[in-house]
Write a protein that holds these residues in place. Structure first.
Motif, mmCIF file in Angstrom:
data_model
loop_
_atom_site.group_PDB
_atom_site.id
_atom_site.type_symbol
_atom_site.label_atom_id
_atom_site.label_comp_id
_atom_site.label_asym_id
_atom_site.label_seq_id
_atom_site.Cartn_x
_atom_site.Cartn_y
_atom_site.Cartn_z
ATOM 1 N N GLU A 183 0.562 -1.555 -0.202
ATOM 2 C CA GLU A 183 -0.104 -0.363 -0.107
ATOM 3 C C GLU A 183 0.887 1.339 0.317
ATOM 4 N N ASP A 184 2.152 1.023 -0.187
ATOM 5 C CA ASP A 184 3.163 2.166 0.477
ATOM 6 C C ASP A 184 3.882 2.712 -1.099
ATOM 7 N N GLY A 185 3.514 1.306 -2.335
ATOM 8 C CA GLY A 185 3.950 1.526 -3.354
ATOM 9 C C GLY A 185 2.884 2.155 -4.099
ATOM 10 N N TYR A 186 3.585 3.303 -5.465
ATOM 11 C CA TYR A 186 3.033 3.537 -6.745
ATOM 12 C C TYR A 186 3.593 3.512 -8.046
ATOM 13 N N LEU A 187 3.056 3.173 -9.182
ATOM 14 C CA LEU A 187 3.915 2.462 -9.980
ATOM 15 C C LEU A 187 3.358 3.549 -10.545
ATOM 16 N N THR A 188 4.262 4.522 -12.045
ATOM 17 C CA THR A 188 3.810 5.156 -13.264
ATOM 18 C C THR A 188 5.482 4.726 -14.050
ATOM 19 N N GLY A 189 5.155 4.885 -14.923
ATOM 20 C CA GLY A 189 6.122 3.961 -16.215
ATOM 21 C C GLY A 189 7.156 3.360 -15.367
ATOM 22 N N TRP A 190 7.986 3.717 -15.686
ATOM 23 C CA TRP A 190 9.700 3.110 -15.734
ATOM 24 C C TRP A 190 9.829 3.215 -13.677
ATOM 25 N N MET A 191 9.580 3.906 -13.426
ATOM 26 C CA MET A 191 9.399 4.722 -11.557
ATOM 27 C C MET A 191 8.374 4.002 -11.278
ATOM 28 N N ALA A 192 9.199 3.461 -9.351
ATOM 29 C CA ALA A 192 8.291 2.787 -8.841
ATOM 30 C C ALA A 192 8.534 4.221 -7.105
ATOM 31 N N VAL A 193 7.294 3.914 -6.444
ATOM 32 C CA VAL A 193 7.530 5.410 -5.658
ATOM 33 C C VAL A 193 7.321 4.381 -4.388
ATOM 34 N N ARG A 194 7.808 4.617 -3.281
ATOM 35 C CA ARG A 194 7.480 3.856 -2.148
ATOM 36 C C ARG A 194 7.758 5.335 -0.867
ATOM 37 N N PHE A 195 5.802 5.008 -0.458
ATOM 38 C CA PHE A 195 6.287 6.198 0.783
ATOM 39 C C PHE A 195 6.304 5.981 2.122
ATOM 40 N N GLU A 196 7.015 6.524 2.904
ATOM 41 C CA GLU A 196 7.090 6.932 3.962
ATOM 42 C C GLU A 196 6.027 5.985 4.829
ATOM 43 N N PRO A 197 5.327 5.354 5.649
ATOM 44 C CA PRO A 197 3.953 5.156 6.315
ATOM 45 C C PRO A 197 4.306 6.343 7.447
ATOM 46 N N GLY A 198 3.228 7.161 7.199
ATOM 47 C CA GLY A 198 2.930 8.371 8.414
ATOM 48 C C GLY A 198 4.146 9.726 8.041
ATOM 49 N N GLY A 199 4.662 9.425 6.588
ATOM 50 C CA GLY A 199 5.097 10.911 6.082
ATOM 51 C C GLY A 199 4.254 11.660 5.579
ATOM 52 N N LEU A 200 3.160 11.497 4.915
ATOM 53 C CA LEU A 200 2.506 12.247 4.265
ATOM 54 C C LEU A 200 1.033 11.818 4.543
ATOM 55 N N THR A 201 0.580 13.373 3.861
ATOM 56 C CA THR A 201 -0.836 13.152 4.461
ATOM 57 C C THR A 201 -2.315 12.520 3.677
ATOM 58 N N ALA A 202 -2.702 12.143 3.849
ATOM 59 C CA ALA A 202 -3.746 11.688 2.184
ATOM 60 C C ALA A 202 -3.645 12.417 1.203
ATOM 61 N N ALA A 203 -3.776 13.797 1.470
ATOM 62 C CA ALA A 203 -3.983 14.736 0.099
ATOM 63 C C ALA A 203 -1.970 14.791 -0.419
ATOM 64 N N GLU A 204 -2.024 14.874 0.939
ATOM 65 C CA GLU A 204 -0.376 14.825 0.322
ATOM 66 C C GLU A 204 0.341 13.752 -1.060
ATOM 67 N N ARG A 205 -0.458 12.737 -0.452
ATOM 68 C CA ARG A 205 0.362 11.809 -1.192
ATOM 69 C C ARG A 205 -0.343 11.921 -2.819
ATOM 70 N N ASP A 206 -1.577 11.653 -2.002
ATOM 71 C CA ASP A 206 -2.444 12.184 -3.906
ATOM 72 C C ASP A 206 -1.886 12.627 -4.723
ATOM 73 N N GLU A 207 -1.425 14.400 -3.829
ATOM 74 C CA GLU A 207 -0.571 15.351 -4.501
ATOM 75 C C GLU A 207 0.558 14.708 -5.627
ATOM 76 N N VAL A 208 1.366 13.838 -4.845
ATOM 77 C CA VAL A 208 2.730 13.492 -5.464
ATOM 78 C C VAL A 208 1.951 12.652 -6.563
ATOM 79 N N GLU A 209 1.209 12.061 -6.542
ATOM 80 C CA GLU A 209 1.072 10.423 -7.471
ATOM 81 C C GLU A 209 0.595 10.891 -8.662
#
Length: 138
Positions: free
Chosen positions: A95-121
């Motif tokens: 659940e802390d991962g996100y995929l875009t193309g050839w890039m994988a993103v790992r979010f640190e648990p509790g590091g961003l709010t749901a809204a901030e995480r959505d903005e990053v994605e």
């Protein structure tokens, strides 16, 4: 006059071929360079990735075969040469991962709010593409 018409026909066909390639074949996310995130200049990126730094040497190895990596207190970005490697990495982050193309993103648990995480994605997912990996219009 016939030579001009033939030349314009070839030019038109070449233009259509290039547009087709650019819109449907080439994926600009493949060549995305992560270095701008290692020392972000804009305030938004600095706010969602505090302490961002280059981390390729410490994070990319045989187990994580990335070719670039940037880490921060909240997010780590990994870029891969092969798309299937990015897919596997993003899936391994759960659940802390996100995929875009050839890039994988790992979010640190509790590091961003749901809204901030959505903005990053959205921000990362819409680079060099018309539609993000998760189907958002860019």
């Amino acid at each position: 006059m016939r030579k001009v018409a033939v030349a314009l026909g070839f030019l038109g066909a070449a233009l259509v071929a290039v547009l087709f390639w650019a819109m449907f074949v080439y994926d600009g996310r493949k060549d995305l360079d992560l270095s701008p995130w290692a020392s972000p200049q804009d305030p938004w990126t600095r706010s969602v990735m505090p302490g961002a730094r280059w981390a390729t040497d410490e994070l990319c190895d045989e187990a994580m075969p990335c070719i670039q990596a940037v880490t921060s207190e909240t997010v780590t970005l990994y870029r891969f040469a092969e798309r299937d490697q990015a897919v596997a990495a993003a899936e391994s982050f759960g659940e802390d991962g996100y995929l875009t193309g050839w890039m994988a993103v790992r979010f640190e648990p509790g590091g961003l709010t749901a809204a901030e995480r959505d903005e990053v994605e959205y921000s990362i997912g819409c680079i060099n593409t018309w539609v993000s990996e998760d189907g958002r219009d860019c």
